[in-house]
Design an enzyme around this catalytic site. Structure first.
Site, PDB file in Angstrom:
ATOM      1  N   ASN A  42      -9.718  88.007  88.921  1.00  0.00           N
ATOM      2  CA  ASN A  42     -10.146  88.921  87.872  1.00  0.00           C
ATOM      3  C   ASN A  42     -10.679  88.133  86.681  1.00  0.00           C
ATOM      4  OD1 ASN A  42      -7.369  88.167  87.530  1.00  0.00           O
ATOM      5  ND2 ASN A  42      -6.957  89.953  86.252  1.00  0.00           N
ATOM      6  N   GLU A  44     -11.609  88.980  82.753  1.00  0.00           N
ATOM      7  CA  GLU A  44     -11.553  89.966  81.686  1.00  0.00           C
ATOM      8  C   GLU A  44     -12.646  89.715  80.646  1.00  0.00           C
ATOM      9  OE1 GLU A  44      -6.797  90.972  81.902  1.00  0.00           O
ATOM     10  OE2 GLU A  44      -7.513  89.804  80.196  1.00  0.00           O
ATOM     11  N   ALA A  46     -13.690  90.921  76.341  1.00  0.00           N
ATOM     12  CA  ALA A  46     -13.250  91.578  75.106  1.00  0.00           C
ATOM     13  C   ALA A  46     -13.684  93.042  75.079  1.00  0.00           C
ATOM     14  CB  ALA A  46     -13.784  90.832  73.888  1.00  0.00           C
ATOM     15  N   CYS A  53     -12.507  93.145  88.505  1.00  0.00           N
ATOM     16  CA  CYS A  53     -11.287  92.872  89.267  1.00  0.00           C
ATOM     17  C   CYS A  53     -11.525  91.800  90.328  1.00  0.00           C
ATOM     18  CB  CYS A  53     -10.802  94.149  89.941  1.00  0.00           C
ATOM     19  SG  CYS A  53     -10.408  95.478  88.804  1.00  0.00           S
ATOM     20  N   GLU A  55     -10.802  91.889  93.513  1.00  0.00           N
ATOM     21  CA  GLU A  55     -11.314  92.439  94.760  1.00  0.00           C
ATOM     22  C   GLU A  55     -12.828  92.599  94.715  1.00  0.00           C
ATOM     23  OE1 GLU A  55      -8.789  93.425  92.741  1.00  0.00           O
ATOM     24  OE2 GLU A  55      -7.793  95.120  93.698  1.00  0.00           O
ATOM     25  N   CYS A  87      -7.237  98.947  92.182  1.00  0.00           N
ATOM     26  CA  CYS A  87      -7.523 100.107  91.340  1.00  0.00           C
ATOM     27  C   CYS A  87      -8.507 101.037  92.059  1.00  0.00           C
ATOM     28  CB  CYS A  87      -8.086  99.665  89.992  1.00  0.00           C
ATOM     29  SG  CYS A  87      -9.800  99.059  90.062  1.00  0.00           S
ATOM     30  N   CYS A  90     -12.057  99.592  92.657  1.00  0.00           N
ATOM     31  CA  CYS A  90     -12.086  98.624  93.763  1.00  0.00           C
ATOM     32  C   CYS A  90     -12.017  99.337  95.107  1.00  0.00           C
ATOM     33  CB  CYS A  90     -10.941  97.627  93.635  1.00  0.00           C
ATOM     34  SG  CYS A  90     -11.195  96.450  92.299  1.00  0.00           S
TER      35      CYS A  90
END
Length: 134
Positions: A42, A44, A46, A53, A55, A87, A90
């Site tokens: 993953n 991320e 801001a 993700c 996956e 999730c 995904c």
């Protein structure tokens, strides 16, 4: 490759995660029928909605390398005490390319469970649903 080996490859990806906000690293390993494996973590951002993700990282890497079918298994791992379930986004992306995919989901202690994607996304919507019927 065994299920355990695929899960272990996903665990190796945890150290590559970029998670300065959630501090929740996730790793993934997507296996093709010929044994080729694409890994992901993953990443991320801001602007939280721009986060991707593990996956989807693995899937997009595979597609960008010309693979669009024959995905057979995916391992998803996290560091938590519960299983690291994919999730909804995904699940939908995976269904687009591999509705029959086997998904191995692990928790931080290495224990994992295996189930079909169809169980994670019952009544999934995919390319076949866009067919126009007379």
């Amino acid at each position: 490759m065994t299920d355990r080996q695929l899960v272990d490859l996903a665990f190796q990806m945890l150290k590559r995660s970029y998670v300065p906000y959630s501090h929740f690293p996730v790793g993934a390993a997507l296996e093709c029928a010929d044994g080729t494996v694409f890994t992901g973590c993953n990443v991320e951002n801001a602007a939280y909605g721009s986060t991707i993700c593990a996956e989807r990282t693995a899937l997009v890497k595979a597609v960008s390398e010309g693979r669009r079918d024959n995905f057979v298994r995916l391992a998803v791992v996290g560091t938590g005490t519960d299983y690291c379930w994919p999730c909804g986004s995904c699940r939908q992306m995976l269904y687009e390319f591999a509705p029959d995919l086997e998904v191995l989901v692990a928790r931080g202690d290495g224990d994992f469970v295996k189930l079909p994607l169809a169980k994670l996304l019952p009544y999934g919507f995919g390319p076949k649903d866009l067919s126009i019927h007379p």
